[in-house]
Design an enzyme around this catalytic site. Structure first.
Site, PDB file in Angstrom:
ATOM      1  N   ARG A 167      22.454  -6.553  11.953  1.00 43.17           N
ATOM      2  CA  ARG A 167      22.414  -7.621  10.793  1.00 43.17           C
ATOM      3  C   ARG A 167      21.491  -7.641  10.027  1.00 43.17           C
ATOM      4  O   ARG A 167      20.727  -8.177  11.234  1.00 43.17           O
ATOM      5  CB  ARG A 167      23.184  -8.883  11.575  1.00 43.17           C
ATOM      6  CG  ARG A 167      24.629  -8.482  12.964  1.00 43.17           C
ATOM      7  CD  ARG A 167      24.831  -9.726  13.376  1.00 43.17           C
ATOM      8  NE  ARG A 167      24.213  -8.827  14.546  1.00 43.17           N
ATOM      9  CZ  ARG A 167      24.099 -10.064  15.511  1.00 43.17           C
ATOM     10  NH1 ARG A 167      24.815 -11.171  14.807  1.00 43.17           N
ATOM     11  NH2 ARG A 167      22.913 -10.024  16.299  1.00 43.17           N
ATOM     12  N   LYS A 223      31.722   2.365  10.636  1.00 44.85           N
ATOM     13  CA  LYS A 223      31.381   1.730   9.920  1.00 44.85           C
ATOM     14  C   LYS A 223      31.959   0.906   9.045  1.00 44.85           C
ATOM     15  O   LYS A 223      31.958  -0.927   8.879  1.00 44.85           O
ATOM     16  CB  LYS A 223      30.630   2.468   9.452  1.00 44.85           C
ATOM     17  CG  LYS A 223      29.306   1.357   8.635  1.00 44.85           C
ATOM     18  CD  LYS A 223      28.557   0.294   9.257  1.00 44.85           C
ATOM     19  CE  LYS A 223      27.788  -0.535   8.440  1.00 44.85           C
ATOM     20  NZ  LYS A 223      27.444  -1.652   9.532  1.00 44.85           N
ATOM     21  N   ASN A 227      32.723  -3.351   8.981  1.00 45.06           N
ATOM     22  CA  ASN A 227      32.653  -4.120   8.153  1.00 45.06           C
ATOM     23  C   ASN A 227      33.756  -4.485   6.796  1.00 45.06           C
ATOM     24  O   ASN A 227      33.712  -6.349   6.776  1.00 45.06           O
ATOM     25  CB  ASN A 227      31.618  -3.472   6.923  1.00 45.06           C
ATOM     26  CG  ASN A 227      30.432  -3.481   7.275  1.00 45.06           C
ATOM     27  OD1 ASN A 227      30.243  -4.131   8.008  1.00 45.06           O
ATOM     28  ND2 ASN A 227      29.605  -3.121   5.870  1.00 45.06           N
ATOM     29  N   CYS A 279      25.589  -4.552   2.063  1.00 44.45           N
ATOM     30  CA  CYS A 279      26.368  -3.828   2.217  1.00 44.45           C
ATOM     31  C   CYS A 279      28.099  -4.611   2.148  1.00 44.45           C
ATOM     32  O   CYS A 279      28.955  -3.671   2.017  1.00 44.45           O
ATOM     33  CB  CYS A 279      26.661  -4.574   3.679  1.00 44.45           C
ATOM     34  SG  CYS A 279      24.348  -3.177   4.191  1.00 44.45           S
ATOM     35  N   LYS A 342      22.251 -14.412   2.784  1.00 47.98           N
ATOM     36  CA  LYS A 342      22.039 -15.173   4.122  1.00 47.98           C
ATOM     37  C   LYS A 342      20.946 -15.914   4.640  1.00 47.98           C
ATOM     38  O   LYS A 342      19.765 -14.822   3.856  1.00 47.98           O
ATOM     39  CB  LYS A 342      23.067 -14.455   5.082  1.00 47.98           C
ATOM     40  CG  LYS A 342      22.001 -13.088   5.404  1.00 47.98           C
ATOM     41  CD  LYS A 342      22.550 -12.321   6.593  1.00 47.98           C
ATOM     42  CE  LYS A 342      21.869 -11.695   8.080  1.00 47.98           C
ATOM     43  NZ  LYS A 342      23.019 -11.143   8.630  1.00 47.98           N
ATOM     44  N   ARG A 349      20.593  -8.770  -2.266  1.00 45.74           N
ATOM     45  CA  ARG A 349      21.872  -8.431  -3.620  1.00 45.74           C
ATOM     46  C   ARG A 349      23.288  -9.017  -2.883  1.00 45.74           C
ATOM     47  O   ARG A 349      22.942  -9.641  -2.441  1.00 45.74           O
ATOM     48  CB  ARG A 349      21.893  -6.741  -2.562  1.00 45.74           C
ATOM     49  CG  ARG A 349      20.432  -5.962  -2.843  1.00 45.74           C
ATOM     50  CD  ARG A 349      20.560  -5.186  -2.400  1.00 45.74           C
ATOM     51  NE  ARG A 349      20.241  -4.270  -0.921  1.00 45.74           N
ATOM     52  CZ  ARG A 349      20.242  -3.966   0.098  1.00 45.74           C
ATOM     53  NH1 ARG A 349      19.939  -2.599  -0.072  1.00 45.74           N
ATOM     54  NH2 ARG A 349      20.003  -4.392   1.297  1.00 45.74           N
TER      55      ARG A 349
HETATM   56  P1  NAD Z   1      17.464   0.151   1.412  1.00 49.04           P
HETATM   57  O1  NAD Z   1      17.431   0.487  -0.439  1.00 49.04           O
HETATM   58  O2  NAD Z   1      16.691  -1.163   1.718  1.00 49.04           O
HETATM   59  O3  NAD Z   1      16.378   1.098   1.483  1.00 49.04           O
HETATM   60  C1  NAD Z   1      16.434   2.293   1.084  1.00 49.04           C
HETATM   61  C2  NAD Z   1      15.352   2.992   1.055  1.00 49.04           C
HETATM   62  O4  NAD Z   1      15.413   4.734   0.972  1.00 49.04           O
HETATM   63  C3  NAD Z   1      14.578   2.337  -0.038  1.00 49.04           C
HETATM   64  O5  NAD Z   1      12.698   1.641   0.383  1.00 49.04           O
HETATM   65  C4  NAD Z   1      14.293   3.822  -0.908  1.00 49.04           C
HETATM   66  O6  NAD Z   1      13.103   3.973  -2.142  1.00 49.04           O
HETATM   67  C5  NAD Z   1      14.485   5.297   0.082  1.00 49.04           C
HETATM   68  N1  NAD Z   1      14.799   6.279  -0.445  1.00 49.04           N
HETATM   69  C6  NAD Z   1      15.857   6.173  -1.215  1.00 49.04           C
HETATM   70  N2  NAD Z   1      15.732   8.024  -1.961  1.00 49.04           N
HETATM   71  C7  NAD Z   1      14.831   8.137  -1.027  1.00 49.04           C
HETATM   72  C8  NAD Z   1      13.853   9.988  -0.734  1.00 49.04           C
HETATM   73  N3  NAD Z   1      14.365  11.095  -1.183  1.00 49.04           N
HETATM   74  N4  NAD Z   1      13.576   9.529   0.470  1.00 49.04           N
HETATM   75  C9  NAD Z   1      12.638   9.037   1.145  1.00 49.04           C
HETATM   76  N5  NAD Z   1      13.004   7.571   0.772  1.00 49.04           N
HETATM   77  C10 NAD Z   1      14.096   7.517  -0.026  1.00 49.04           C
HETATM   78  O7  NAD Z   1      18.842   0.225   1.966  1.00 49.04           O
HETATM   79  P2  NAD Z   1      18.776   0.041   3.731  1.00 49.04           P
HETATM   80  O8  NAD Z   1      19.898  -1.574   2.929  1.00 49.04           O
HETATM   81  O9  NAD Z   1      17.841   0.119   4.554  1.00 49.04           O
HETATM   82  O10 NAD Z   1      20.595   0.601   3.584  1.00 49.04           O
HETATM   83  C11 NAD Z   1      20.731   1.727   3.705  1.00 49.04           C
HETATM   84  C12 NAD Z   1      21.525   2.398   4.052  1.00 49.04           C
HETATM   85  O11 NAD Z   1      22.342   1.500   5.287  1.00 49.04           O
HETATM   86  C13 NAD Z   1      23.188   2.447   3.196  1.00 49.04           C
HETATM   87  O12 NAD Z   1      23.929   3.249   3.655  1.00 49.04           O
HETATM   88  C14 NAD Z   1      23.725   0.238   3.737  1.00 49.04           C
HETATM   89  O13 NAD Z   1      24.547   0.463   3.641  1.00 49.04           O
HETATM   90  C15 NAD Z   1      23.470   1.009   5.657  1.00 49.04           C
HETATM   91  N6  NAD Z   1      23.998   0.333   6.229  1.00 49.04           N
HETATM   92  C16 NAD Z   1      22.817  -1.045   5.786  1.00 49.04           C
HETATM   93  C17 NAD Z   1      22.494  -2.423   7.264  1.00 49.04           C
HETATM   94  C18 NAD Z   1      21.351  -3.057   6.320  1.00 49.04           C
HETATM   95  O14 NAD Z   1      22.191  -4.216   6.634  1.00 49.04           O
HETATM   96  N7  NAD Z   1      20.896  -2.838   5.396  1.00 49.04           N
HETATM   97  C19 NAD Z   1      23.422  -2.495   7.560  1.00 49.04           C
HETATM   98  C20 NAD Z   1      23.788  -0.735   8.826  1.00 49.04           C
HETATM   99  C21 NAD Z   1      23.863  -0.031   7.463  1.00 49.04           C
END
Ligand code: NAD
Length: 454
Positions: A167, A223, A227, A279, A342, A349
């Site tokens: 989270r 997952k 959610n 998410c 939050k 986002r």
């Molecule tokens: P985000 O957009 O903050 O981070 C993704 C990162 O990946 C970015 O910094 C981007 O520049 C980088 N990226 C994209 N393509 C790339 C590549 N080819 N090589 C290297 N880097 C690359 O997203 P996030 O919030 O970290 O979420 C990532 C995933 O995790 C999503 O699928 C999301 O649903 C899942 N997730 C997120 C959370 C959360 O709380 N943020 C929790 C659980 C799961």
């Protein structure tokens, strides 16, 4: 920025592995630093050069409590580095894929472009015996498809799916002390994925963390099902709030009363402006889209209603603001406290707070937004909104104050002193988070979603 491919020699961590983490956003950056904290040698691969450089210099490109200390500690240990170049991942035993899976423009489905691009460039450096581990949230069926690509290009390598449940606001704690581990693995194959993941998470496994080892499809669905359940719980109580508004009942007391039943529980039963963020909204929509592709859309039609209830709360908040402002928003000054989706995050986002702020402005109100952490993101992405640094500046001369993200700082405002800056003492508590009695005692008119009027 990258460092040697040799396995880290660390007397404290005999099980240490070389690990790569691809995509260093909210999930990946915390995961990379946490894996180094567990004793592994970690390289974070991040295509955004500025972000990679900031992380390598110990600067956190987003707000996450406790993360800066962890990042700096991990960098100082010499076990963590960052690079914009996928070649830096060469030789890692385990490669975590943590790139984004946003909602596709104009559609409900997930955009898998980043996952596909990251996997495809990873295949250029992937070696035999190595394991690709997906952590991004993906539609069911993605892991099997990517596993086939891995098998075709590097037959002695393998793929597992290990969904992430962290989270934002608690990301460090949740990564180092998760409430469960889920491994989606293939039967047989060239790499013992469960054993390798157990080695990665040795300290977490040793804490008796519950572990579920299953197939790809179940791991992916765990997952999205989790959610969907959370989103449903929030929309359930918000639907009750709608009824409370229609009947004069009080949703907070209702939630307290039903929450005493431990089959129901009180968590996630806070009525208010509903969920947002990077998410929940996109995950339930992608789940519906995938169910449709699989011919099982009926199973998830209820999620459409969950989404509708959630979006209706934003509209209702704007209506409530209009009502308290003598039925017209034109020319009214509104203070919006909170912009992040939050508290304890700077993530905007799909932020309900910003959605409401923008609607108020469109309807003629003069809106001032404040937030303890998210303003740089708001200024970059919502340049039409007027941002100010403090709640007092936001509320100066205001006709109404709206609490839309329940930061501790706002819950702790002194309603008497704060009342001195506004024009009219009207507060709309979009998160049911304020001490109503204290605000009313200080002469404020208090209104909240689903609550009885005084
Ligand atoms: P985000 O957009 O903050 O981070 C993704 C990162 O990946 C970015 O910094 C981007 O520049 C980088 N990226 C994209 N393509 C790339 C590549 N080819 N090589 C290297 N880097 C690359 O997203 P996030 O919030 O970290 O979420 C990532 C995933 O995790 C999503 O699928 C999301 O649903 C899942 N997730 C997120 C959370 C959360 O709380 N943020 C929790 C659980 C799961």
């Amino acid at each position: 920025m990258a460092q040697s491919n040799e396995l880290a020699e660390s007397p404290q961590a005999p099980e240490a592995l070389k690990i790569s983490v691809i995509g260093c956003g909210y999930l990946g950056a915390v995961h990379a630093a946490s894996m180094a904290e567990l004793g592994h040698e970690v390289v974070g691969v991040e295509v955004d050069v500025e972000k990679a450089e900031a992380l390598a210099a110990g600067r956190v490109p987003f707000f996450e409590p406790g993360f800066e200390e962890l990042l700096r500690r991990s960098l100082a240990s010499g076990r963590l580095s960052f690079s914009p170049d996928m070649k830096a991942a060469t030789g890692a035993a385990v490669h975590f894929v943590c790139v984004g899976t946003p909602q596709r423009r104009g559609e409900y489905a997930a955009d898998l472009t980043y996952v596909e691009a990251a996997t495809s460039s990873l295949l250029d450096v992937l070696g035999p015996g190595e394991l690709v581990v997906g952590k991004s949230t993906v539609p069911v069926g993605t892991a099997a498809r990517l596993a086939a690509l891995v098998a075709e290009r590097v037959p002695e390598a393998a793929l597992a799916w290990n969904p992430e449940f962290l989270r934002e606001g608690f990301a460090v704690q949740d990564t180092l002390h998760p409430d469960r581990l889920v491994y989606g693995v293939a039967d047989g194959g060239p790499v013992d994925a469960e054993a390798l993941l157990d080695r990665v998470y040795a300290r977490i496994v040793a804490d008796d963390t519950p572990k579920v080892v299953t197939d790809y499809a179940t791991a992916e669905m765990v997952k999205t099902a989790a959610n969907s359940f959370l989103a449903t719980k929030i929309s359930f109580i918000n639907a009750m709030a709608e009824l409370c508004e229609a009947t004069g009942a009080d949703v907070k007391q209702l939630a307290d009363a039903i929450g005493h039943d431990d089959r129901i529980g009180r968590k996630f039963l806070n009525a208010g402006l509903g969920f947002g963020g990077g998410c929940l909204p996109k995950d339930i929509r992608a789940f519906m889209a995938r169910a449709g592709e699989l011919g099982a859309d009926q199973a998830l039609t209820f999620l459409r209603e969950v989404d509708n209830i959630n979006m209706r709360r934003r509209i209702r908040m704007v209506e409530l603001a209009r009502q308290v402002c003598d039925d017209s928003l034109l020319g009214k000054r509104i203070a919006v406290l909170g912009a992040a989706f939050k508290p304890d995050s700077d993530d905007i986002r799909d932020s309900p707070a910003l959605n409401v702020a923008a609607q108020l402005q469109l309807q003629g109100a003069s809106v001032r937004v404040t937030d303890p952490q998210a303003l740089p993101n708001v200024r970059r992405q919502w340049s039409q909104l007027d941002c100010v640094d403090t709640p007092e500046e936001a509320a100066e001369g205001a006709d109404a104050v709206l609490l839309l993200t329940e930061w501790r700082q706002y819950k702790e405002l002194d309603p008497a002193a704060f009342g001195a800056v506004v024009r009219t003492r009207r507060v709309l508590d979009g998160r049911n988070a304020l001490d109503r009695e204290a605000w009313e005692a200080a002469g404020w008119t208090y209104r909240a979603l689903g609550r009885r009027n005084a």
